[in-house]
Design an enzyme around this catalytic site. Structure first.
Site, PDB file in Angstrom:
ATOM      1  N   ASP A 439      -9.427 -45.393  11.130  1.00 32.04           N
ATOM      2  CA  ASP A 439      -8.450 -44.304  11.061  1.00 32.04           C
ATOM      3  C   ASP A 439      -7.077 -44.892  10.717  1.00 32.04           C
ATOM      4  OD1 ASP A 439      -7.367 -41.774  11.362  1.00 32.04           O
ATOM      5  OD2 ASP A 439      -7.112 -41.971  13.537  1.00 32.04           O
ATOM      6  N   GLU A 442      -4.086 -45.129   5.844  1.00 23.13           N
ATOM      7  CA  GLU A 442      -3.439 -44.743   4.563  1.00 23.13           C
ATOM      8  C   GLU A 442      -2.561 -45.863   4.013  1.00 23.13           C
ATOM      9  OE1 GLU A 442      -3.541 -42.811   7.335  1.00 23.13           O
ATOM     10  OE2 GLU A 442      -5.248 -41.756   6.498  1.00 23.13           O
ATOM     11  N   ASP A 515      -6.742 -34.450  10.044  1.00 25.92           N
ATOM     12  CA  ASP A 515      -6.243 -33.621  11.148  1.00 25.92           C
ATOM     13  C   ASP A 515      -6.021 -32.173  10.744  1.00 25.92           C
ATOM     14  OD1 ASP A 515      -6.384 -35.898  12.610  1.00 25.92           O
ATOM     15  OD2 ASP A 515      -4.236 -36.345  12.529  1.00 25.92           O
TER      16      ASP A 515
END
Ligand code: GLC
Length: 830
Positions: A439, A442, A515
């Protein structure tokens, strides 16, 4: 670079150039004067876009063709019969061949020839042509019927990017009145991208909204469909990039990037499916997942301590709701330090994981890229000693805050770092962890959003700043995770899931859409995102069922479970500040309906697994939007609610509260209502009742849908027989069933079984033929055959030449019989 207008006309190139020369001369004089005052404001050479001039020369080197206007160079590479790559070097020097998306540019023995006449150069393969127009360097593509599918609207161009010290690179093509566009990964907007401008820059987008752009992934690949013919463009450039599909100027489609090379692949169709399959030959497919990963997964931020985890898993078994995956979010760690455990919450993780495993649960743990700066923490110490963390250009390690506080970040673009990182999973695997969730890759940094542009990356020896490495960072992280796990788990398939990604990430991981929010709108967004990811080369995808932030009510949650039943990846997840969110949390009637759908998920596992094989082996997506079935019908370019799951089951999620019926489009052909067996003629919309306990599901006539018995988890019991649901047809239909060990890599050594069923019938008989290929032998002996929709009462059944007397005709007309799994031909006669 929002202000850039990519679609400017190339003002007569010659003229601009000659004006430049004049200006340059002036500047030279004036520069003398102003140079030492450091004030070049007057007479400064304006930044203008430079366009290719006229190609005056062509060279060939094997399957590569070079064209030049004297300064800039264009390379045209024949990759396959259907794929041609184009590159631009503004000053004649191409970058080294390297791509994270395309690991190996295989030149499949394509036939190709260079032609030249007074108007153009033409590189031709057996199926397509790449035209280079002599007058203006326009590049266009046509098929073997001389149908032009893609044309430059202006020549390829570039513009100085002063902040970067390099160039923005641009390509602008003609956008036709009826042209539609699909692809680009996870964009939360209409499925058809016509009229939109979108950006690729991986972004942590908590509670993102409709039309928010960019999100977590960068997939610079789109498919165009114009007048029934499809082609794809894959702009393999990792810098921040933009796409404009007739937004600024309805007659132009552009793509451009803040740096790097203008390099794109033209991928010919003519069908969208051909384009997607060819895209997969470039960027790879998803490996076969462990079978258990196709089951239901339960996640929350976070289940802790151990007693809570056990309470949840017990809840599944007590409620008789199947589940295979249980997730540990960041709170299992010690102060969010990756590869550590909070021993207060989890005193003996190995024991817990083995107890969970004994109850049929696979444990998946989260691992983020931020490594806490802490000299008493082994992972940090190792990374520091070996200089594995990303450095700023002024040569100190880049630091930023994420969950653990002050962190440094491994440079996953360095192969040595990837090997080190991959090895760190050893202990987790020894403890029994079956999957890893990457997670925040990015990469996300609190406050700043991400790394500063000047951070350096090793980039597999090709060097890059964060401008170039940003969009591939997450993909290289999960690659390192996957490769490490694969190495440690030996012949066992690891499961991985990532939030960020770039083209090719599917070789290493599944993804979820990030999300999202507990709202009906987000149910719709998720539906579109999964279809979009599927046509963008990312097959194993799903949403946070129920919505990550906010509170769904029972109805929304159940509708989401229903959609999730038909998502390639099925996981419920929720943020820590929300109420409990398990499939039984909302009481009846929701619990029973959720159970029914999760059970359906498990029944259909052999079907999903076979579809996965079709993906892995042949490059088909798992979810297929309607336009992929009938791209020549313009109205279908705008359908985004219904889709098929594999090619046999059509689904339409219910995405409005209180909806009691809705229209569903069925492509041409005959379809069975999955619940009632009613037969419907496709090629039109039908109205379907949608009470909460059901959702529109249809099966194509002639399909053979394999089913496993419902189990509480994959492998709970030995499978004693496989059910084959055979849907009547009066035209020939093929179906497939793929079987193997489900958890090893033996399939890479061809240890698997591919079964093909051919079903055909008429008003007097129905025949089912089975043929098999492969080296695997499943352990069950027989099929439970269930024939649906026979238009006659069966008088006689002949299987492999023998009369079968033991069959049942049910009141609903279905016919059941049992027979050996090795049958060759069954005939049901009136
Ligand atoms: C991010 C993830 C979310 C996770 C949370 C805590 O917001 O997207 O899924 O639960 O971080 O790790």
């Amino acid at each position: 670079m929002e202000s850039i207008t990519p679609n400017e006309e190339p003002v007569n190139n010659k003229l601009v150039e000659s004006e430049n020369i004049v200006e340059t001369e002036n500047i030279v004089e004036e520069e003398e004067e102003f140079h030492h005052l450091n004030n070049p404001a007057d007479g400064i050479k304006p930044i203008i876009k430079k366009y290719l001039g006229t190609p005056n020369h062509a060279d060939q080197l094997g399957n590569k063709f070079f064209f030049t206007d004297g300064d800039a160079k264009v390379e045209v590479v024949v990759v396959t019969d259907l794929i041609i790559r184009v590159r631009l070097a503004p000053h004649g020097v191409f970058l080294d061949e390297f791509s994270y998306a395309v690991p190996k540019l295989e030149h499949k023995a394509a036939e190709f020839t260079l032609f030249e006449d007074e108007n153009e150069f033409r590189v031709a393969t057996k199926s397509i042509n790449c035209h280079i127009r002599k007058q203006d360097f326009f590049i266009s593509f046509s098929d073997s019927n001389s149908r032009v599918t893609s044309t430059d609207a202006v020549p390829m161009h570039w513009e100085e990017n002063v902040k970067f010290g390099g160039y923005y690179v641009f390509c602008t093509k003609t956008c036709h009145t009826d042209e539609s566009f699909f692809g680009l990964g996870d964009k939360p907007t209409e499925f058809n991208l016509r009229g939109k401008r979108l950006k690729n820059w991986n972004t942590d987008a908590y509670s993102f909204q409709w039309n928010q752009d960019p999100l977590y992934r960068s997939i610079p690949f789109y498919i165009s469909v114009n007048e029934g013919v499809a082609h794809g463009i894959f702009f393999d450039n990792t810098f921040k990039a933009q796409f404009d599909f007739g937004a600024e100027d309805t007659t132009k489609t552009s793509f451009w990037a803040d740096g790097g090379e203008l390099q794109y692949y033209y991928i010919h169709g003519p069908h969208m499916m051909d384009v997607v399959k060819s895209y997969h030959t470039l960027t790879g497919t998803h490996p076969m997942p462990p079978l258990w990963a196709l089951g239901y997964h339960q996640c929350r931020w976070s289940y802790y301590p151990e007693s809570k985890v056990k309470k949840i898993t017990r809840g599944f078994r007590e409620n008789k709701i199947p589940c295979d995956g249980i997730y540990l979010d960041i709170d299992y760690m010690d102060g969010y330090r990756c590869f550590t455990w909070n021993r207060k919450y989890f005193p003996d993780p190995k024991k817990m994981i083995s107890e969970l495993a004994a109850d049929g649960f696979k444990t998946v743990v989260i691992i983020d890229p931020g490594i806490r700066v802490d000299d008493n923490y082994e992972v940090f110490k190792q990374g520091k000693e070996n200089r594995y963390f990303c450095r700023r250009s002024d040569d100190y390690f880049m630091e930023g805050h994420v969950w653990p506080g002050r962190c440094q970040f491994p440079d996953f673009t360095n192969p040595e770092v990837r090997t080190w990182w991959g090895g760190l999973f050893d202990e987790l695997v020894q403890m029994g962890v079956a999957g890893v969730w990457n997670d925040m890759n990015e990469p996300a940094v609190f406050g700043a959003g991400t790394f500063p542009d000047d951070v350096r990356h090793q980039y597999d020896g090709f060097r890059g700043s964060h401008r170039k490495a940003h969009n591939v960072y997450g993909m290289q992280m999960v690659r390192s995770t996957y490769e490490g796990l694969r190495n440690i788990m030996k012949n066992k398939r690891p499961f991985t899931i990532t939030r960020a990604g770039y083209s090719g990430v599917q070789r290493f991981s599944s993804v979820w859409t990030g999300d999202n929010v507990a709202s009906w709108e987000h149910l719709k967004i998720g539906n579109i995102q999964c279809q979009r990811l599927s046509v963008s080369g990312i097959p194993f995808c799903g949403t946070d069922i129920g919505g990550f932030s906010g509170e769904p009510d029972g109805e929304l949650f159940t509708r989401w479970i229903q959609m999730g039943t038909f998502s390639p990846f099925m996981r419920a997840h929720s943020a820590g500040d929300t109420k409990e969110r398990e499939p039984w949390s909302f009481g009846e009637p929701y619990t029973a309906i959720n159970r029914k759908f999760i059970e359906l998920r498990y029944r259909l596992i052999p079907y999903l697994y076979s579809t996965f094989w079709e993906h892995h082996r042949y490059g088909f997506p798992i979810l297929r939007p309607i336009v992929m079935h009938e791209q020549d019908v313009k109205l279908n370019h705008y359908r985004q609610d219904e889709f098929t799951y594999g090619d046999k089951i059509l689904v339409c999620p219910v995405m409005e509260p209180g909806q009691t019926k809705r229209n569903v489009y069925l492509p041409k052909g005959k379809w069975f209502n999955f619940w009632t067996y009613e037969i419907l003629e496709g090629g039109k919309e039908v109205t379907v009742p949608t009470p909460l306990e059901t959702m529109p599901v249809f099966v194509k006539a002639g399909s053979v849908i394999p089913e496993y018995p419902v189990m509480q988890y994959v492998g709970q019991h030995e499978i004693e027989e496989v059910k084959l649901n055979i849907y009547y047809t009066d035209y020939e239909v093929n179906s497939f069933l793929f079987e193997d060990y489900g958890e090893t890599f033996a399939y890479e050594q061809d240890i698997y079984l591919e079964k093909k069923f051919v079903v055909n019938g008429n008003s007097r008989e129905l025949s089912i033929q089975q043929s098999m290929e492969g080296l695997y032998t499943p352990r069950y002996e027989g099929y439970h055959i269930n024939v649906i929709g026979l238009p006659f009462k069966p008088g006689k059944i002949i299987a492999d030449g023998k009369v079968v007397s033991d069959f049942i005709v049910n009141p609903d007309g279905t016919v059941e019989l049992k027979f050996s799994k090795n049958f060759k031909r069954i005939e049901i006669l009136r």
